[in-house]
Design a protein around this motif. Structure first.
Motif, PDB file in Angstrom:
ATOM      1  N   ARG A 149      -4.377   3.250 -11.025  1.00  0.00           N
ATOM      2  CA  ARG A 149      -5.094   3.483 -12.290  1.00  0.00           C
ATOM      3  C   ARG A 149      -5.406   2.145 -12.961  1.00  0.00           C
ATOM      4  NH1 ARG A 149      -5.220   7.550 -10.369  1.00  0.00           N
ATOM      5  NH2 ARG A 149      -4.179   9.523 -10.764  1.00  0.00           N
ATOM      6  N   PRO A 150      -6.502   2.098 -13.716  1.00  0.00           N
ATOM      7  CA  PRO A 150      -6.831   0.841 -14.405  1.00  0.00           C
ATOM      8  C   PRO A 150      -5.677   0.299 -15.248  1.00  0.00           C
ATOM      9  CG  PRO A 150      -8.685   2.325 -14.530  1.00  0.00           C
ATOM     10  CD  PRO A 150      -7.579   3.096 -13.871  1.00  0.00           C
ATOM     11  N   ASN A 151      -4.969   1.170 -15.966  1.00  0.00           N
ATOM     12  CA  ASN A 151      -3.889   0.649 -16.817  1.00  0.00           C
ATOM     13  C   ASN A 151      -2.752   0.070 -15.974  1.00  0.00           C
ATOM     14  OD1 ASN A 151      -2.826   3.034 -15.916  1.00  0.00           O
ATOM     15  ND2 ASN A 151      -2.733   4.018 -17.918  1.00  0.00           N
ATOM     16  N   GLU A 152      -2.499   0.675 -14.815  1.00  0.00           N
ATOM     17  CA  GLU A 152      -1.455   0.131 -13.939  1.00  0.00           C
ATOM     18  C   GLU A 152      -1.865  -1.239 -13.408  1.00  0.00           C
ATOM     19  OE1 GLU A 152      -0.298   4.617 -12.390  1.00  0.00           O
ATOM     20  OE2 GLU A 152      -1.529   3.301 -11.157  1.00  0.00           O
ATOM     21  N   LEU A 153      -3.118  -1.337 -13.037  1.00  0.00           N
ATOM     22  CA  LEU A 153      -3.598  -2.603 -12.500  1.00  0.00           C
ATOM     23  C   LEU A 153      -3.510  -3.707 -13.555  1.00  0.00           C
ATOM     24  CD1 LEU A 153      -5.803  -3.392  -9.843  1.00  0.00           C
ATOM     25  CD2 LEU A 153      -6.735  -4.293 -11.951  1.00  0.00           C
ATOM     26  N   VAL A 154      -3.950  -3.384 -14.762  1.00  0.00           N
ATOM     27  CA  VAL A 154      -3.951  -4.386 -15.830  1.00  0.00           C
ATOM     28  C   VAL A 154      -2.514  -4.816 -16.151  1.00  0.00           C
ATOM     29  CG1 VAL A 154      -4.407  -4.699 -18.290  1.00  0.00           C
ATOM     30  CG2 VAL A 154      -6.171  -3.733 -16.815  1.00  0.00           C
ATOM     31  N   VAL A 155      -1.617  -3.857 -16.273  1.00  0.00           N
ATOM     32  CA  VAL A 155      -0.224  -4.204 -16.608  1.00  0.00           C
ATOM     33  C   VAL A 155       0.440  -4.954 -15.448  1.00  0.00           C
ATOM     34  CG1 VAL A 155       2.049  -3.275 -17.192  1.00  0.00           C
ATOM     35  CG2 VAL A 155      -0.002  -2.278 -18.206  1.00  0.00           C
ATOM     36  N   GLY A 156       0.184  -4.491 -14.220  1.00  0.00           N
ATOM     37  CA  GLY A 156       0.765  -5.141 -13.053  1.00  0.00           C
ATOM     38  C   GLY A 156       0.335  -6.590 -12.932  1.00  0.00           C
ATOM     39  N   LEU A 211       5.327   3.623 -12.528  1.00  0.00           N
ATOM     40  CA  LEU A 211       6.098   2.380 -12.546  1.00  0.00           C
ATOM     41  C   LEU A 211       6.210   1.729 -11.179  1.00  0.00           C
ATOM     42  CD1 LEU A 211       8.886   3.202 -15.128  1.00  0.00           C
ATOM     43  CD2 LEU A 211       6.847   1.798 -15.408  1.00  0.00           C
ATOM     44  N   VAL A 212       6.253   2.572 -10.130  1.00  0.00           N
ATOM     45  CA  VAL A 212       6.354   2.020  -8.781  1.00  0.00           C
ATOM     46  C   VAL A 212       5.114   1.178  -8.477  1.00  0.00           C
ATOM     47  CG1 VAL A 212       6.484   2.588  -6.338  1.00  0.00           C
ATOM     48  CG2 VAL A 212       7.778   3.924  -8.000  1.00  0.00           C
ATOM     49  N   ARG A 213       3.954   1.716  -8.857  1.00  0.00           N
ATOM     50  CA  ARG A 213       2.707   0.978  -8.614  1.00  0.00           C
ATOM     51  C   ARG A 213       2.660  -0.305  -9.422  1.00  0.00           C
ATOM     52  NH1 ARG A 213      -1.165   5.678  -9.521  1.00  0.00           N
ATOM     53  NH2 ARG A 213      -0.711   6.917  -7.681  1.00  0.00           N
ATOM     54  N   ILE A 214       3.081  -0.219 -10.694  1.00  0.00           N
ATOM     55  CA  ILE A 214       3.056  -1.423 -11.533  1.00  0.00           C
ATOM     56  C   ILE A 214       3.954  -2.492 -10.921  1.00  0.00           C
ATOM     57  CG2 ILE A 214       3.721  -2.343 -13.790  1.00  0.00           C
ATOM     58  CD1 ILE A 214       2.800   0.262 -15.009  1.00  0.00           C
ATOM     59  N   ARG A 215       5.125  -2.043 -10.486  1.00  0.00           N
ATOM     60  CA  ARG A 215       6.054  -3.004  -9.888  1.00  0.00           C
ATOM     61  C   ARG A 215       5.457  -3.622  -8.617  1.00  0.00           C
ATOM     62  NH1 ARG A 215      11.429  -1.303  -7.191  1.00  0.00           N
ATOM     63  NH2 ARG A 215       9.898  -1.472  -5.524  1.00  0.00           N
ATOM     64  N   ALA A 216       4.819  -2.775  -7.801  1.00  0.00           N
ATOM     65  CA  ALA A 216       4.220  -3.281  -6.563  1.00  0.00           C
ATOM     66  C   ALA A 216       3.131  -4.305  -6.874  1.00  0.00           C
ATOM     67  CB  ALA A 216       3.647  -2.120  -5.756  1.00  0.00           C
ATOM     68  N   LEU A 217       2.299  -3.991  -7.866  1.00  0.00           N
ATOM     69  CA  LEU A 217       1.213  -4.911  -8.231  1.00  0.00           C
ATOM     70  C   LEU A 217       1.768  -6.219  -8.774  1.00  0.00           C
ATOM     71  CD1 LEU A 217      -1.112  -2.279  -9.879  1.00  0.00           C
ATOM     72  CD2 LEU A 217      -1.861  -3.862  -8.094  1.00  0.00           C
ATOM     73  N   ALA A 218       2.794  -6.111  -9.621  1.00  0.00           N
ATOM     74  CA  ALA A 218       3.375  -7.316 -10.218  1.00  0.00           C
ATOM     75  C   ALA A 218       4.011  -8.185  -9.137  1.00  0.00           C
ATOM     76  CB  ALA A 218       4.405  -6.935 -11.276  1.00  0.00           C
ATOM     77  N   TYR A 268       0.818  -1.222   0.000  1.00  0.00           N
ATOM     78  CA  TYR A 268       0.000   0.000   0.000  1.00  0.00           C
ATOM     79  C   TYR A 268       0.847   1.264   0.000  1.00  0.00           C
ATOM     80  CZ  TYR A 268      -4.490  -2.113  -0.330  1.00  0.00           C
ATOM     81  OH  TYR A 268      -5.576  -2.776  -0.830  1.00  0.00           O
ATOM     82  N   ALA A 269       2.027   1.185   0.598  1.00  0.00           N
ATOM     83  CA  ALA A 269       2.923   2.350   0.555  1.00  0.00           C
ATOM     84  C   ALA A 269       3.313   2.653  -0.892  1.00  0.00           C
ATOM     85  CB  ALA A 269       4.163   2.090   1.404  1.00  0.00           C
ATOM     86  N   ASP A 270       3.581   1.590  -1.674  1.00  0.00           N
ATOM     87  CA  ASP A 270       3.915   1.778  -3.088  1.00  0.00           C
ATOM     88  C   ASP A 270       2.720   2.303  -3.874  1.00  0.00           C
ATOM     89  OD1 ASP A 270       6.576   1.031  -3.089  1.00  0.00           O
ATOM     90  OD2 ASP A 270       6.124  -1.109  -3.354  1.00  0.00           O
ATOM     91  N   ILE A 271       1.554   1.720  -3.600  1.00  0.00           N
ATOM     92  CA  ILE A 271       0.354   2.120  -4.331  1.00  0.00           C
ATOM     93  C   ILE A 271       0.059   3.604  -4.088  1.00  0.00           C
ATOM     94  CG2 ILE A 271      -2.163   1.825  -4.440  1.00  0.00           C
ATOM     95  CD1 ILE A 271      -0.697  -0.387  -5.855  1.00  0.00           C
ATOM     96  N   TYR A 272       0.254   4.065  -2.846  1.00  0.00           N
ATOM     97  CA  TYR A 272      -0.015   5.469  -2.537  1.00  0.00           C
ATOM     98  C   TYR A 272       1.175   6.364  -2.845  1.00  0.00           C
ATOM     99  CZ  TYR A 272      -4.475   4.563  -0.202  1.00  0.00           C
ATOM    100  OH  TYR A 272      -5.770   4.226   0.067  1.00  0.00           O
ATOM    101  N   GLY A 273       2.263   5.755  -3.290  1.00  0.00           N
ATOM    102  CA  GLY A 273       3.434   6.557  -3.637  1.00  0.00           C
ATOM    103  C   GLY A 273       4.073   7.248  -2.451  1.00  0.00           C
ATOM    104  N   VAL A 274       4.129   6.566  -1.320  1.00  0.00           N
ATOM    105  CA  VAL A 274       4.810   7.142  -0.158  1.00  0.00           C
ATOM    106  C   VAL A 274       6.298   7.235  -0.485  1.00  0.00           C
ATOM    107  CG1 VAL A 274       5.368   6.822   2.282  1.00  0.00           C
ATOM    108  CG2 VAL A 274       3.135   6.103   1.406  1.00  0.00           C
ATOM    109  N   PRO A 275       6.889   8.427  -0.355  1.00  0.00           N
ATOM    110  CA  PRO A 275       8.293   8.577  -0.733  1.00  0.00           C
ATOM    111  C   PRO A 275       9.193   7.653   0.078  1.00  0.00           C
ATOM    112  CG  PRO A 275       7.292  10.705  -0.234  1.00  0.00           C
ATOM    113  CD  PRO A 275       6.310   9.660   0.151  1.00  0.00           C
ATOM    114  N   ARG A 276      10.216   7.130  -0.608  1.00  0.00           N
ATOM    115  CA  ARG A 276      11.134   6.177   0.029  1.00  0.00           C
ATOM    116  C   ARG A 276      11.690   6.706   1.343  1.00  0.00           C
ATOM    117  NH1 ARG A 276      11.339   0.884  -1.462  1.00  0.00           N
ATOM    118  NH2 ARG A 276      10.077   0.894  -3.335  1.00  0.00           N
ATOM    119  N   GLY A 277      12.039   7.986   1.312  1.00  0.00           N
ATOM    120  CA  GLY A 277      12.699   8.575   2.481  1.00  0.00           C
ATOM    121  C   GLY A 277      11.825   8.555   3.726  1.00  0.00           C
TER     122      GLY A 277
END
Ligand SMILES: Nc1ncnc2c1ncn2[C@@H]1O[C@H](COP(=O)(O)OP(=O)(O)OP(=O)(O)O)[C@@H](O)[C@H]1O
Ligand SMILES: [Mg+2]
Lengths: 252, 376
Positions: free
Chosen positions: B221-228, B3-10, A100-109
């Motif tokens: 986003r839908p596209n991130e979810l689909v790609v992930g 890309l961070v979200r796609i990577r997390a989903l994948a 969820y941290a990644d999904i919400y884009g919580v900064p690494r720092g």
């Protein structure tokens, strides 16, 4: 400042009106309790306000954003804990939080500090490597809360978060909520425990989709001349003449 | 696209697959099983056709003639009888496919230089196999005749026993081994079905388990979810492909004649379309049972029946032929067989590749469009 505002918000499912012309205003930093019997429309209200369900009529704004037109940018500002456990049981506690941290884009720092803090005050730290599916009911709910708080939302929606949780864990859970209130987070919480409703600044009693009362617990009790909120609510609902056996509808 | 979200989903999806024995079996064991099972079951080679014989002549000549059948690997003589009833009974029970009857005068006819009659009763219920078996009979007899003319009747002058000598030289599959034809097609069927089946579960599973309600309340986003969701299954699909190619070579002795790199490049394109189709089905149905059943129906049947895998497309009625243009496996079969058997390159396959790319693009577009971040 107003944080949540609805105006005649309505949602129907076929001929069934789940939320009926709901109009409320909730201020920033306020904790507002939504109570009502099963099927009253609590979950539907939460879903409408989080933008994951479109209303059939009326309008609503959360943190200044329209729940239909700005439903995407709204998501950055809110945290939501669904009534049913919504995290991945086959991932560990820390994997869920990191996800969820990644999904919400919580900064690494900032991430490590926040995660440590959340793990700390939820008491989840010793269970970080445990699968979420293997947690006790109370721990699961705290994990849900931690994931909903990872991006420090402005508005928090909690749908019956303490259902089936033991009293000690419930107290811990409320401890976390009070911490959030200090940071001016607005909290909309639905609950079937009236001692919890008592802790809210204001409560809204809904039944069959309609808002029957909306006031501070003290004012509602005074109005009904009741000693407890439970007593007051039972009187209000019976007055409506809609429920024949109120005791079976409102758990204590 | 973040890309961070796609990577997390994948990553999340990948961990879930690894930890779920059911999906591991489905993605790794089932393809191997299918390849072996169908590889052996679907071979068109007709060997050891069971045969019964009634030799009324019982002469040395007749025995010699029968020996030719005995020595052929295409026939297996399972018994000698001396009534029609017995022969018919063996054919009726399916124990024998062919009954050969040599009449009393068989050797006498041959000895006097006249054509000798020999009767063959063939079980025609499976017309394909029957036709092939009949071909084998003809070739055994032709062989016999040739030797007969060459050796047996030295005193008789026969100018040219075979005015036209037919010596076919088949290309691409010189021994007409059906394994070589079947196995590459089988890879297509397996990749298509497994790919769509695997992904058909992913989105629906999240709705059923309640994890999607949580996820749609986030900024994903839908596209991130689909790609992930797509990426981990793409890796599994490629892995299955590698496994199939290795098995084809070492278990079935069917090596790739053409470029392996091209095979993988174009397979990736096909895999994209198949996986995205599964995701699309999952997105629309939101129900695992429904989605998986639909995925099998929509991939396995058309891929087996309408792609040219087993039944040549040019042999189908025009209306059915028109439908085959909508089956992506139709194009991929041409590609795979082309690379596998004929070693052809992209020059000959670009049209098929283009269709696969279009199909994949359409599936990606639809999947992203149809994914709604709403619970109802
Ligand atoms: N997706 C849906 N489709 C059809 N009807 C629905 C749907 N969601 C909710 N409802 C109906 O709307 C009404 C309100 O349901 P809702 O879940 O909002 O109540 P609730 O107050 O959350 O109840 P509970 O305490 O049981 O969680 C119920 O009658 C329910 O059957
Ligand atoms: Mg509810």
């Amino acid at each position: 400042m107003i944080s949540i505002k609805t105006s005649n918000l309505t949602r129907t499912f076929g001929s069934n009106t789940a939320v009926d012309k709901l109009t409320i205003e909730i201020g920033e930093g306020e904790i507002f309790g939504l109570v009502g019997p099963d099927g009253a429309g609590k979950t539907t209200t939460m879903r409408l306000l989080t933008g994951i369900l479109d209303p059939s009529g009326g309008e609503a704004w959360v943190h200044g954003k329209h729940v239909v037109k700005d439903s995407e940018s709204l998501k950055d500002d809110i945290g939501y804990m669904s009534q049913r456990f919504g995290l991945y049981e086959d991932l560990t506690v820390i994997e869920n939080i990191n996800f969820y941290a990644d999904i919400y884009g919580v900064p690494r720092g900032e991430r490590k500090g926040r995660i440590d803090k959340l793990l700390g005050f939820s008491g989840l730290a010793p269970f970080a490597k445990r699968y979420a599916g293997k947690l006790s009911g109370g721990m699961k709910q705290k994990l849900g809360l931690a994931c909903a708080l990872i991006h420090t939302p402005k508005v928090l929606f909690l749908d019956e978060p303490t259902n089936g949780v033991d009293p000690v864990s419930r107290r811990d859970f409320w401890g976390i909520l009070y911490e959030m209130l200090k940071e001016k987070v607005t909290i909309l919480i639905s609950t079937s425990y009236l001692d919890e409703a008592e802790r809210c600044r204001r409560v809204g009693l809904i039944d069959k989709g309609r808002l029957l009362r909306c006031d501070t617990p003290a004012a509602i009790k005074a109005e009904q001349g009741a000693k407890t909120l439970e007593e007051a609510f039972i009187r209000i609902i019976t007055q409506q003449g809609q429920i024949t056996n109120p005791l079976s509808q409102i758990p204590t | 696209m973040n890309l961070v979200r796609i990577r997390a989903l994948a990553k999340k999806e990948f961990l879930q697959i690894l930890r779920d024995p059911r999906s591991l079996i489905l993605s790794l064991a089932i393809p191997v099983l299918l390849l072996v099972l169908f590889g052996y079951a679907l071979t068109l080679d007709v060997d050891n056709v069971p045969m019964v014989i009634w030799d009324q002549d019982n002469s040395q000549t007749a025995k010699h003639f029968i020996l030719d059948f005995h020595n052929s690997r295409y026939f297996k003589i399972i018994g000698y009888y001396d009534t029609y009833q017995d022969l018919v009974w063996k054919i009726d029970t399916g124990e024998a496919m062919i009954a050969m009857v040599l009449p009393k005068d068989f050797s006498r006819y041959l000895g006097s230089g006249q054509p000798a009659p020999a009767q063959f009763l063939i079980d025609g219920s499976d017309s394909n196999t029957a036709t092939i078996a009949r071909g084998y009979i003809s070739s055994v007899i032709a062989n016999y005749n040739q030797h007969f003319f060459a050796h047996a009747v030295a005193g008789v002058t026969i100018v040219n026993p075979q005015p036209v000598s037919f010596k076919p030289r088949p290309w691409f599959n010189p021994n007409f081994e059906s394994m070589i034809f079947i196995v590459p097609g089988l890879i297509v069927v397996i990749i298509m079905t497994i790919a769509a089946l695997l992904t058909s579960l992913t989105v629906a599973r999240e709705w059923e388990r309640g994890t999607m309600e949580q996820l749609v309340a986030t900024p994903v986003r839908p596209n991130e979810l689909v790609v992930g969701k797509f990426l981990p299954y793409f890796c599994i699909g490629l892995f299955d492909l590698i496994l199939s190619v290795i098995m084809a070579k070492f278990v079935f002795s069917v090596p790739v004649q053409g470029s392996v790199a091209l095979l993988f490049a174009l397979s990736s394109l096909f895999l994209c379309g198949a996986l995205m189709m599964g995701i699309l089905i999952s997105i629309i149905s939101r129900n695992q049972l429904l989605a998986s059943q639909f995925a099998i129906l929509a991939t396995f049947m058309p891929t087996v029946l309408l792609s040219g895998f087993r039944y040549p497309i040019w042999n189908m009625p025009a209306a059915v032929q028109a439908v085959t243009y909508l089956v992506p496996a139709r194009y991929f079969i041409v590609i795979v067989r082309g690379i596998y058997l004929k070693g052809v390159g992209i020059r000959d396959l670009w049209q098929q590749a283009l269709f696969l790319a279009l199909f994949a693009a359409a599936m990606i577009f639809l999947a992203i469009r149809k994914f709604k971040k709403k619970v109802a």
